[in-house]
Design an enzyme around this catalytic site. Structure first.
Site, PDB file in Angstrom:
ATOM      1  N   SER A 222       0.590  -1.120   0.021  1.00 45.36           N
ATOM      2  CA  SER A 222      -0.090   0.066   0.035  1.00 45.36           C
ATOM      3  C   SER A 222       0.973   1.174   0.018  1.00 45.36           C
ATOM      4  O   SER A 222       0.339   2.560  -0.189  1.00 45.36           O
ATOM      5  CB  SER A 222      -1.156   0.004   1.185  1.00 45.36           C
ATOM      6  OG  SER A 222      -2.066  -0.943   0.965  1.00 45.36           O
TER       7      SER A 222
ATOM      8  N   ALA B 212     -10.608 -13.335 -14.427  1.00 44.46           N
ATOM      9  CA  ALA B 212      -9.167 -13.156 -14.581  1.00 44.46           C
ATOM     10  C   ALA B 212      -9.149 -13.295 -16.247  1.00 44.46           C
ATOM     11  O   ALA B 212      -9.941 -14.039 -16.758  1.00 44.46           O
ATOM     12  CB  ALA B 212      -8.122 -14.285 -14.124  1.00 44.46           C
TER      13      ALA B 212
ATOM     14  N   SER C 276      -9.648   1.493   1.876  1.00 47.85           N
ATOM     15  CA  SER C 276     -10.065   0.567   0.754  1.00 47.85           C
ATOM     16  C   SER C 276      -9.200   0.708  -0.265  1.00 47.85           C
ATOM     17  O   SER C 276      -9.100   1.795  -0.866  1.00 47.85           O
ATOM     18  CB  SER C 276     -11.624   1.167   0.402  1.00 47.85           C
ATOM     19  OG  SER C 276     -12.140   0.614  -0.905  1.00 47.85           O
ATOM     20  N   ASN C 277      -8.762  -0.658  -0.686  1.00 46.39           N
ATOM     21  CA  ASN C 277      -7.903  -0.598  -1.835  1.00 46.39           C
ATOM     22  C   ASN C 277      -8.466  -0.390  -3.107  1.00 46.39           C
ATOM     23  O   ASN C 277      -8.185   0.234  -4.002  1.00 46.39           O
ATOM     24  CB  ASN C 277      -7.418  -2.095  -1.873  1.00 46.39           C
ATOM     25  CG  ASN C 277      -6.395  -2.388  -0.829  1.00 46.39           C
ATOM     26  OD1 ASN C 277      -5.417  -1.880  -0.850  1.00 46.39           O
ATOM     27  ND2 ASN C 277      -6.742  -3.584   0.122  1.00 46.39           N
TER      28      ASN C 277
ATOM     29  N   GLY D  60       2.842  -0.472   4.366  1.00 47.28           N
ATOM     30  CA  GLY D  60       2.171  -1.344   3.321  1.00 47.28           C
ATOM     31  C   GLY D  60       2.255  -2.816   3.813  1.00 47.28           C
ATOM     32  O   GLY D  60       3.157  -3.159   4.370  1.00 47.28           O
TER      33      GLY D  60
END
Length: 361
Positions: free
Chosen positions: A72, A136, A167-168, A313
């Site tokens: 992150s 994917a 939130s990613n 991160g």
């Protein structure tokens, strides 16, 4: 393999009289991976400490030039590019995301006309942090739009602007915004606008399907404790990075990350007005009180007074890290070779000790 890894902490490089930081680092490593390291200093120079080992198969210290997944910490790079676009008049910080990405943040309780670019960068948008089940590509990689679509099948955390929730997915939307405005892949924008100009030769945004790290690199591990032993499983290359993209896919080193965060603190990457916006923070429920969140940026209140700015991160490649810098030129970067959920309070203590133990220079 079950491996006993005693701390055997030894200073590396210019350790000076940083015994206090070494002790805190040892304490962190006891709950972290096989090894941990801190790289810190000021404008005059840097020093390094380590504890444990970089590799369970061959004891060696973690080096400050070892490449690892920064997870992150990628978010700060992404936020900087968005704010550069604001500086250029191509994006408005308080404009609704619908203006730039029509129909992307919509349905299932989402309304892109009520969510601003600022809220996305500040985690006050209410957008979910759950990934869902994206489809994917045949080669196992993921398209950014598809990951966002799948995530938004999960309901919002809260109404926009009424709370704070990490939130990613916010930063995947920010990455798509970069691509929409610049017309190039977000990774290319990060490379041409930040990595190249700062000379971060050990920093990279991966191409689709590329999970490599450049030597020397830091292996990453996942596992669990059993008394004095730990079951370590090498997870270094286990994650398909396109799923995390502009929220967490990049690789770098402690040295390069310190350079990046200091350049940001020094005003070399965004205008003074945008740096002020970036540093306008809100409380982070569930995090230590010494932390608050701006636009892709943590504020860390230091025990010795003042603040440091940066990001943490964590990624299941087996890497947890954090890098912070101050306006007076001090920097500190921390990494461990394991995924450490909930380790930020102790990590913050290491960074605080390193920053407060470094004179202004």
């Amino acid at each position: 393999m079950t491996t006993a890894v005693p701390a055997q902490a030894r200073p590396a490089g210019v350790a000076g009289d940083h015994a206090d930081t070494q002790a805190v680092l040892d304490s962190y490593q006891a709950i972290a991976g096989p090894g941990a390291a801190v790289h810190a200093g000021n404008r005059a120079g840097s020093w390094d400490l380590y504890s444990g080992t970089a590799d369970t198969g061959a004891r060696r210290p973690i080096g400050s030039d070892d490449q690892f997944r920064i997870a992150s910490q990628t978010k700060t790079f992404t936020a900087v590019v968005v704010l550069q676009l604001v500086d250029e008049g191509r994006v408005e910080l308080d404009a609704p995301i619908e203006r730039y990405l029509p129909g992307v943040v919509a349905g299932n309780g989402y309304d892109g006309t009520t969510i601003s670019v600022r809220q996305i960068l500040q985690h006050t948008s209410g957008i979910t942090n759950a990934f869902g089940t994206p489809r994917a590509n045949p080669d196992g990689t993921y398209d950014l739009r598809e990951v966002i679509r799948a995530a938004l099948t999960n309901p919002p955390q809260f109404a926009p602007g009424t709370g704070w929730g990490y939130s990613n997915i916010n930063f995947l939307v920010a990455g798509l915004l970069i691509e929409q405005i610049t017309g190039i892949p977000a990774g290319d924008a990060i490379t041409t606008r930040i990595i190249g100009p700062l000379g971060l030769t050990r920093t990279a945004y991966p191409h689709a399907g590329d999970r490599r790290l450049d030597a020397p690199y830091l292996p990453g591990y996942v596992g669990g404790r059993a008394g004095p032993f730990f079951l370590w499983i090498n997870a270094t290359f286990s994650v398909e990075l396109t799923k995390y993209a502009t929220a967490g896919a990049m690789a770098s080193t402690e040295q390069n990350l310190a350079t990046f965060e200091q350049a940001l603190a020094d005003g070399r990457l965004v205008s003074p007005a945008m740096l002020t916006q970036m540093r306008t923070t809100v409380p982070m429920p569930g995090f230590p009180a010494v932390m608050s969140y701006g636009l892709g940026l943590f504020r860390l209140d230091l025990s010795c007074g003042g603040q440091a700015w940066g990001h943490f991160g964590d990624l299941t490649t087996g890497h947890s890290s954090g890098t912070f810098a101050t306006d007076d030129g001090r920097h500190a970067a921390l990494v461990t070779n394991a995924y450490v959920a909930g380790g930020k309070p102790k990590a913050a203590q290491v960074l605080d000790s390193a920053l407060c133990g470094t004179p202004v220079g």
